[in-house]
Design an enzyme around this catalytic site. Structure first.
Site, PDB file in Angstrom:
ATOM      1  CG  HIS A 154       0.404  -9.544  -4.482  1.00  0.00           C
ATOM      2  ND1 HIS A 154      -0.706  -9.732  -4.056  1.00  0.00           N
ATOM      3  CD2 HIS A 154       0.686 -10.318  -5.542  1.00  0.00           C
ATOM      4  CE1 HIS A 154      -1.273 -10.736  -4.810  1.00  0.00           C
ATOM      5  NE2 HIS A 154      -0.549 -10.979  -5.683  1.00  0.00           N
ATOM      6  CG  HIS A 157      -1.997  -1.089   1.017  1.00  0.00           C
ATOM      7  ND1 HIS A 157      -2.695  -1.394  -0.196  1.00  0.00           N
ATOM      8  CD2 HIS A 157      -2.588  -1.973   1.735  1.00  0.00           C
ATOM      9  CE1 HIS A 157      -3.577  -2.244  -0.169  1.00  0.00           C
ATOM     10  NE2 HIS A 157      -3.515  -2.608   1.024  1.00  0.00           N
ATOM     11  CD  GLU A 179       0.358 -15.060   4.656  1.00  0.00           C
ATOM     12  OE1 GLU A 179       1.336 -15.064   4.030  1.00  0.00           O
ATOM     13  OE2 GLU A 179      -0.490 -14.131   4.634  1.00  0.00           O
ATOM     14  NE  ARG A 236      -3.500  -7.918  -7.769  1.00  0.00           N
ATOM     15  CZ  ARG A 236      -4.464  -8.276  -7.298  1.00  0.00           C
ATOM     16  NH1 ARG A 236      -4.566  -8.657  -6.076  1.00  0.00           N
ATOM     17  NH2 ARG A 236      -5.499  -8.896  -8.160  1.00  0.00           N
ATOM     18  CG  HIS A 242      -6.294 -11.032   4.038  1.00  0.00           C
ATOM     19  ND1 HIS A 242      -7.430 -10.353   3.878  1.00  0.00           N
ATOM     20  CD2 HIS A 242      -5.870 -10.760   2.718  1.00  0.00           C
ATOM     21  CE1 HIS A 242      -7.607  -9.520   2.850  1.00  0.00           C
ATOM     22  NE2 HIS A 242      -6.766 -10.037   1.954  1.00  0.00           N
TER      23      HIS A 242
HETATM   24  N1  PXP Z   1      -1.008 -11.946   3.335  1.00  0.00           N
HETATM   25  C1  PXP Z   1      -1.558 -12.310   2.022  1.00  0.00           C
HETATM   26  C2  PXP Z   1      -1.436 -13.311   1.352  1.00  0.00           C
HETATM   27  C3  PXP Z   1      -2.157 -11.277   1.422  1.00  0.00           C
HETATM   28  O1  PXP Z   1      -2.300 -11.277   0.128  1.00  0.00           O
HETATM   29  C4  PXP Z   1      -2.309  -9.687   1.838  1.00  0.00           C
HETATM   30  C5  PXP Z   1      -2.864  -8.709   1.391  1.00  0.00           C
HETATM   31  O2  PXP Z   1      -1.993  -8.252   0.412  1.00  0.00           O
HETATM   32  C6  PXP Z   1      -1.865  -9.866   3.315  1.00  0.00           C
HETATM   33  C7  PXP Z   1      -1.100 -10.837   4.085  1.00  0.00           C
HETATM   34  C8  PXP Z   1      -1.797  -8.711   4.220  1.00  0.00           C
HETATM   35  O3  PXP Z   1      -3.055  -8.129   4.266  1.00  0.00           O
HETATM   36  P1  PXP Z   1      -3.708  -6.708   5.019  1.00  0.00           P
HETATM   37  O4  PXP Z   1      -3.096  -5.588   4.035  1.00  0.00           O
HETATM   38  O5  PXP Z   1      -5.232  -6.966   5.168  1.00  0.00           O
HETATM   39  O6  PXP Z   1      -2.827  -6.785   6.417  1.00  0.00           O
END
Ligand code: PXP
Length: 264
Positions: A47, A10, A155, A49, A196
């Site tokens: 990530h 982010h 995970e 993407r 997540h």
């Molecule tokens: N783990 C995975 C595999 C994810 O896809 C994400 C989101 O990109 C996260 C952790 C982190 O999630 P959050 O941004 O909600 O903390």
């Protein structure tokens, strides 16, 4: 000690909002990653993407070069990204499902439906000395399928737990699902990360889940950083995680979902 992996996607999201398509711009995810490390984070997650909506190729190469902790590359199991990962040599890859229309990774990888494809990539990553994690829902069939692929880690997707956190009954049910999945994974020789939707409020309840190695957290840390700064945000999260003793499922072991008084 329970480790914290900071997902810096982010930070790149904010940059791309203004500088999309340009080779420079602020804020810089690498500078953010270095701050997180200085504040005590144990690893950095990014990530890459397929749609490159936030992290760009140049970011992962710069992260690989500059960070001193572990680089966790989140990715879809598709040939173009697998090729990049094999060249990049992150410490670990986390295979996730990807849909272009989703806001974020919305569900776990259906490993059960694609054991052979996941096995094939795991073999290539292992040959490259890259560890593998599979992002799965806390579902016993998915855990068993993950154990058959050669991945060393799962995970656990904590999205449903986070979603239902304020409902004591559903929150407790999701917590129990996570604990059962972690127990099963441990019994099958897998190591267990989770992530997540985790935030300062729900993490204390999650500490009841046994065998956790690392939490991967992004959105709540970057959000908190807007008011207190990234280093303080990381330190606050580390403090929220500090009581982890390896978890011990059972009603008396930790706060019940929805009742945790820790607010930020
Ligand atoms: N783990 C995975 C595999 C994810 O896809 C994400 C989101 O990109 C996260 C952790 C982190 O999630 P959050 O941004 O909600 O903390």
């Amino acid at each position: 000690m329970l480790k914290l992996g900071v997902n810096i996607d982010h930070v790149a999201t904010v940059r791309e909002a203004r500088y999309r398509g340009r080779p420079v711009g602020e804020p810089d995810p690498v500078a953010a990653a270095l701050l997180c490390e200085e504040a005590g984070a144990h690893g950095i997650t990014a990530h890459l993407r397929e749609d490159r909506r936030h992290i760009q190729d140049r970011d992962v190469w710069a992260l690989r070069e500059k960070i001193g902790t572990r680089l966790n590359l989140e990715m879809a199991n598709v040939p173009s990204i697998v090729d990049i990962a094999l060249r990049l040599e992150p410490d670990i890859v986390c295979l996730v499902p990807e849909r272009r229309e989703e806001l974020t990774t919305e569900g776990g990888l259906d490993v059960q439906a694609q054991v052979a494809a996941v096995q094939a990539s795991c073999r290539r990553f292992r040959q490259g000395n890259i560890e593998i994690s599979l992002f799965i829902d806390p579902d016993l069939n998915q855990v068993k399928a993950a154990a058959a692929t050669g991945a060393g880690f799962i995970e656990l997707h904590t999205g449903a737990f986070a979603e239902h956190y304020h409902d004591p009954v559903a929150g407790e049910r999701e917590l129990n699902r996570l604990a059962a999945a972690a127990e099963a994974a441990h019994a099958l020789g897998l190591r267990v990360n989770a992530g997540h939707g985790l935030n300062y409020e729900n993490v204390p309840a999650l500490l009841r889940v046994p065998y956790l190695v690392e939490l991967n957290i992004g959105h709540s840390l970057v959000s908190r950083a807007i008011t207190v700064g990234l280093a303080a945000a990381v330190r606050e999260m580390l403090a929220a995680m500090a009581g982890y003793t390896g978890g011990s499922p059972g009603p008396s072991a930790g706060p019940t979902p929805g009742t945790n008084p820790t607010k930020t």
